[in-house]
Design a protein around this motif. Structure first.
Motif, mmCIF file in Angstrom:
data_model
loop_
_atom_site.group_PDB
_atom_site.id
_atom_site.type_symbol
_atom_site.label_atom_id
_atom_site.label_comp_id
_atom_site.label_asym_id
_atom_site.label_seq_id
_atom_site.Cartn_x
_atom_site.Cartn_y
_atom_site.Cartn_z
ATOM 1 N N LEU A 189 -0.304 -4.464 -6.176
ATOM 2 C CA LEU A 189 0.665 -4.831 -7.207
ATOM 3 C C LEU A 189 1.660 -5.887 -6.714
ATOM 4 C CD1 LEU A 189 1.438 -1.327 -8.753
ATOM 5 C CD2 LEU A 189 0.319 -3.236 -9.919
ATOM 6 N N SER A 190 1.864 -5.962 -5.398
ATOM 7 C CA SER A 190 2.818 -6.947 -4.871
ATOM 8 C C SER A 190 2.346 -8.380 -5.107
ATOM 9 C CB SER A 190 3.035 -6.708 -3.368
ATOM 10 O OG SER A 190 1.896 -7.065 -2.605
ATOM 11 N N PHE A 191 1.062 -8.558 -5.435
ATOM 12 C CA PHE A 191 0.544 -9.895 -5.726
ATOM 13 C C PHE A 191 0.668 -10.248 -7.213
ATOM 14 C CE2 PHE A 191 -1.623 -8.678 -1.821
ATOM 15 C CZ PHE A 191 -1.532 -9.833 -1.057
ATOM 16 N N CYS A 192 1.120 -9.319 -8.016
ATOM 17 C CA CYS A 192 1.149 -9.534 -9.469
ATOM 18 C C CYS A 192 2.530 -9.889 -10.006
ATOM 19 C CB CYS A 192 0.627 -8.285 -10.194
ATOM 20 S SG CYS A 192 -1.079 -7.872 -9.784
ATOM 21 N N THR A 193 3.582 -9.441 -9.351
ATOM 22 C CA THR A 193 4.921 -9.683 -9.854
ATOM 23 C C THR A 193 5.376 -11.118 -9.592
ATOM 24 O OG1 THR A 193 7.226 -8.978 -9.699
ATOM 25 C CG2 THR A 193 5.908 -8.817 -7.699
ATOM 26 N N GLN A 194 6.269 -11.614 -10.432
ATOM 27 C CA GLN A 194 6.826 -12.956 -10.266
ATOM 28 C C GLN A 194 8.151 -12.939 -9.508
ATOM 29 O OE1 GLN A 194 6.691 -14.164 -14.519
ATOM 30 N NE2 GLN A 194 5.605 -15.977 -13.792
ATOM 31 N N LYS A 195 8.735 -11.763 -9.331
ATOM 32 C CA LYS A 195 10.059 -11.661 -8.730
ATOM 33 C C LYS A 195 9.957 -11.289 -7.254
ATOM 34 C CE LYS A 195 12.190 -10.270 -13.120
ATOM 35 N NZ LYS A 195 13.032 -9.270 -13.825
ATOM 36 N N HIS A 229 -7.300 -2.852 -9.989
ATOM 37 C CA HIS A 229 -8.539 -2.961 -9.222
ATOM 38 C C HIS A 229 -9.405 -4.109 -9.732
ATOM 39 C CE1 HIS A 229 -8.042 1.553 -8.181
ATOM 40 N NE2 HIS A 229 -7.597 0.809 -7.192
ATOM 41 N N ILE A 230 -9.446 -4.289 -11.043
ATOM 42 C CA ILE A 230 -10.220 -5.398 -11.616
ATOM 43 C C ILE A 230 -9.671 -6.736 -11.120
ATOM 44 C CG2 ILE A 230 -10.735 -6.631 -13.764
ATOM 45 C CD1 ILE A 230 -10.874 -3.867 -15.138
ATOM 46 N N GLY A 231 -8.357 -6.890 -11.205
ATOM 47 C CA GLY A 231 -7.746 -8.131 -10.754
ATOM 48 C C GLY A 231 -7.986 -8.394 -9.283
ATOM 49 N N GLN A 232 -7.910 -7.339 -8.479
ATOM 50 C CA GLN A 232 -8.101 -7.488 -7.035
ATOM 51 C C GLN A 232 -9.532 -7.896 -6.724
ATOM 52 O OE1 GLN A 232 -5.494 -7.607 -5.498
ATOM 53 N NE2 GLN A 232 -5.890 -7.323 -3.334
ATOM 54 N N PHE A 233 -10.508 -7.296 -7.399
ATOM 55 C CA PHE A 233 -11.907 -7.669 -7.154
ATOM 56 C C PHE A 233 -12.151 -9.130 -7.491
ATOM 57 C CE2 PHE A 233 -15.924 -8.539 -9.382
ATOM 58 C CZ PHE A 233 -16.786 -8.510 -8.296
ATOM 59 N N PHE A 234 -11.709 -9.565 -8.668
ATOM 60 C CA PHE A 234 -11.964 -10.952 -9.067
ATOM 61 C C PHE A 234 -11.187 -11.936 -8.197
ATOM 62 C CE2 PHE A 234 -13.619 -8.964 -12.938
ATOM 63 C CZ PHE A 234 -14.789 -9.704 -13.087
ATOM 64 N N ALA A 289 0.308 -4.357 4.386
ATOM 65 C CA ALA A 289 1.650 -4.319 3.805
ATOM 66 C C ALA A 289 2.706 -4.674 4.848
ATOM 67 C CB ALA A 289 1.925 -2.942 3.201
ATOM 68 N N TRP A 290 2.558 -4.121 6.054
ATOM 69 C CA TRP A 290 3.457 -4.492 7.148
ATOM 70 C C TRP A 290 3.369 -5.994 7.398
ATOM 71 C CZ3 TRP A 290 7.104 -1.799 9.638
ATOM 72 C CH2 TRP A 290 7.050 -0.395 9.628
ATOM 73 N N GLN A 291 2.160 -6.508 7.463
ATOM 74 C CA GLN A 291 1.935 -7.906 7.798
ATOM 75 C C GLN A 291 2.595 -8.831 6.774
ATOM 76 O OE1 GLN A 291 -2.176 -9.268 7.530
ATOM 77 N NE2 GLN A 291 -1.966 -10.309 9.497
ATOM 78 N N ARG A 292 2.384 -8.550 5.495
ATOM 79 C CA ARG A 292 2.951 -9.413 4.463
ATOM 80 C C ARG A 292 4.477 -9.289 4.411
ATOM 81 N NH1 ARG A 292 2.470 -9.618 -1.996
ATOM 82 N NH2 ARG A 292 2.822 -11.865 -2.208
ATOM 83 N N HIS A 324 10.961 -7.865 -6.220
ATOM 84 C CA HIS A 324 9.960 -6.858 -6.567
ATOM 85 C C HIS A 324 8.821 -6.837 -5.546
ATOM 86 C CE1 HIS A 324 11.153 -6.651 -11.120
ATOM 87 N NE2 HIS A 324 12.113 -6.283 -10.299
ATOM 88 N N VAL A 325 8.466 -8.023 -5.042
ATOM 89 C CA VAL A 325 7.434 -8.089 -4.002
ATOM 90 C C VAL A 325 7.859 -7.253 -2.795
ATOM 91 C CG1 VAL A 325 6.225 -9.589 -2.370
ATOM 92 C CG2 VAL A 325 6.611 -10.362 -4.717
ATOM 93 N N GLU A 326 9.081 -7.452 -2.344
ATOM 94 C CA GLU A 326 9.570 -6.731 -1.171
ATOM 95 C C GLU A 326 9.673 -5.231 -1.434
ATOM 96 O OE1 GLU A 326 12.931 -8.369 0.829
ATOM 97 O OE2 GLU A 326 12.356 -10.444 0.388
ATOM 98 N N LEU A 327 10.103 -4.858 -2.628
ATOM 99 C CA LEU A 327 10.193 -3.433 -2.957
ATOM 100 C C LEU A 327 8.804 -2.795 -2.990
ATOM 101 C CD1 LEU A 327 11.780 -0.924 -3.786
ATOM 102 C CD2 LEU A 327 11.678 -1.720 -6.164
ATOM 103 N N LEU A 328 7.833 -3.491 -3.569
ATOM 104 C CA LEU A 328 6.472 -2.953 -3.633
ATOM 105 C C LEU A 328 5.873 -2.808 -2.235
ATOM 106 C CD1 LEU A 328 5.311 -4.983 -6.739
ATOM 107 C CD2 LEU A 328 5.298 -2.486 -6.595
ATOM 108 N N LEU A 329 6.113 -3.786 -1.370
ATOM 109 C CA LEU A 329 5.611 -3.685 0.003
ATOM 110 C C LEU A 329 6.312 -2.553 0.754
ATOM 111 C CD1 LEU A 329 5.380 -7.483 0.889
ATOM 112 C CD2 LEU A 329 3.482 -5.924 0.454
#
Length: 463
Positions: A332-338, A58-63, A359-362, A341-346
């Motif tokens: 969390l999908s914005f934090c991973t480098q792989k 949440h902190i990362g998302q706010f900033f 999530a659908w959109q991305r 992992h992005v697709e799995l999180l979405l």
């Protein structure tokens, strides 16, 4: 001991001098958990239910929202008492992250309000304060603080409707963002006082405050603009004296609702102006309505950016029992480098809550990346994405659920079709083959969401 150590680490991270340092620190901490070893659905569930990792997210998302890719100073966080308060109240950054937007001055305004409240904000006061932080894009810091003070006093003296008790900060931002002056809002509260209008009737009754007329007493048409109002500044009081047509009725009713602490704002409909407002039952409705949601136009003043139809889709999302887990997984999908992992999180974000439109959109953006004009169509026709069954047994209104299904499927369909076909292919859409193709796309989406609503999992059982 582990919890205390984690809290200390979060507090230390927040003492950085710039937003970019905080964003990088949060991302690095989350990547240690996301990108070390195999990422599985079970591991994702452990992460989203871990209090400190949840707060970091949440902190990362706010900033990230506040910086808008431009680093800014966070000198307010040098006050260790303020930083310690933020860490010990994780709901602050959670509510700000869920608002979907923020400004660089948001934290500075919160710091000033926190100091003026004897260094403690909680309950409705906290939500109003956070709402005031979100409107720094249209008001100065002093004006944000003044508007907080007005609604703080209004709520404590019982001048707000009961909806105000449960509003989230982004909803308070809708209330605070109104153009009415504080004097005008105070007059409106006195005007409503004694009329014994129940909160659930306000959306309909308040439209009656503004007389419907096309010409003023001098015979000047409402289409003459400011001349209809004798070139006087527009206020709620002026609306009750001069009246107007649908624009004045809807804008005036929305202003009166905001004076009572109810989120409301005008929207367009074909040849008409209506407004949306939050009913005491917790759901958004259209007031002064002629065309319904499908024909409405204008922006959605909600955490998701997009057309006004998203209001109903978001309503379905937020009343789903797994809205929090879905939102966290999307963040969390914005934090991973792989990429995998992005697709799995979405994927998991949509498994938690199928109404998560971002999530659908991305996910669709990733799948349709570098696609040709026909690829989105072929991808849609091949869609076979499993969605949790039994969603209609989750405890929210079936009518609300069905509206959310239809609106979300329509939004996803329009998002998929953003790739414009070549002129030749565009011309063939008018042919029988083109019409059949479009019907297949629509039917496929209806089939997908019918599976979600009715619990069907195989094509053979599609309704």
């Amino acid at each position: 001991v582990s919890r205390a150590r984690d809290a200390t680490a979060v507090e230390s991270l927040l003492r950085a001098d710039y937003s970019s340092v905080i964003i990088d620190g949060v991302r690095n901490q989350l990547r240690k958990h996301l990108d070390s070893g195999t990422l599985s659905p079970e591991k994702i569930r452990r992460i989203v239910h871990h209090p400190e990792l949840e707060q970091l997210c949440h902190i990362g998302q706010f900033f990230r929202y506040a910086s808008q890719e431009k680093a800014f100073s966070t000198r307010e966080l040098r006050d260790r008492t303020f930083t310690r308060w933020l860490v010990s109240h994780p709901e602050v950054f959670r509510k700000l992250a869920h608002a979907g937007y923020a400004q660089q001055s948001s934290l500075a305004i919160l710091y000033r309000l926190w100091n003026s409240a004897d260094r403690d904000l909680c309950g409705v006061d906290l939500n109003i304060a956070l709402g005031a932080c979100l409107i720094a894009d249209v008001f100065t810091a002093e004006e944000c603080i003044a508007r907080y003070g007005f609604y703080h006093d209004s709520h404590h003296h019982g001048r707000c409707y009961p909806q105000a008790d449960s509003l989230e900060p982004w909803e308070w931002a809708v209330v605070l963002r109104g153009k009415e002056s504080l004097e005008d809002l105070a007059w409106a509260q006195q005007f409503i006082e004694g009329k014994n209008i129940k909160p659930e009737q306000a959306g309909g009754k308040f439209t009656g405050f503004i007389p419907y007329r096309k010409k003023n007493d001098k015979g000047v048409s409402v289409h003459a603009g400011s001349a209809f109002y004798d070139h006087k500044p527009i206020t709620l009081k002026l609306y009750t004296e001069y009246g107007g047509v649908c624009g004045a009725v809807s804008k005036g009713a929305a202003g009166f609702l905001r004076s009572k602490g109810v989120p409301a704002y005008p929207i367009g409909q074909p040849g008409h102006c209506a407004f949306v407002w939050k009913h005491p039952n917790g759901h958004w409705q259209i007031g002064n309505n002629l065309g319904g949601w499908n024909w409405a136009s204008g922006g959605a003043q909600i955490p998701w950016q997009g057309p006004v139809q998203l209001v109903m889709a978001y309503d379905s999302f937020i009343h789903h029992p797994h809205a929090e887990e879905s939102a966290l997984t999307y963040y969390l999908s914005f934090c991973t480098q792989k990429q995998e992992h992005v697709e799995l999180l979405l994927w998991e974000a949509r498994q938690f809550n199928p109404f998560n439109y971002p999530a659908w959109q991305r996910y669709l953006d990733i799948k349709a990346k570098n696609a040709s004009a026909q690829s989105p169509i072929r991808f849609t026709l091949r869609w076979n994405i499993p969605i949790p069954s039994g969603m209609n047994r989750s405890g929210f209104s079936p009518s609300l659920f069905s509206k959310g299904i239809l609106l979300l499927s329509s939004l996803i369909r329009s998002h998929l079709m953003k790739a414009t076909p070549s002129p030749r292919r565009h011309a063939t859409l008018g042919s029988p083959h083109g019409r059949v193709g479009m019907l297949l796309i629509i039917c496929n989406l209806c089939r997908l969401f019918a599976r979600c609503a009715c619990g069907h999992t195989s094509g053979a059982n599609d309704p």
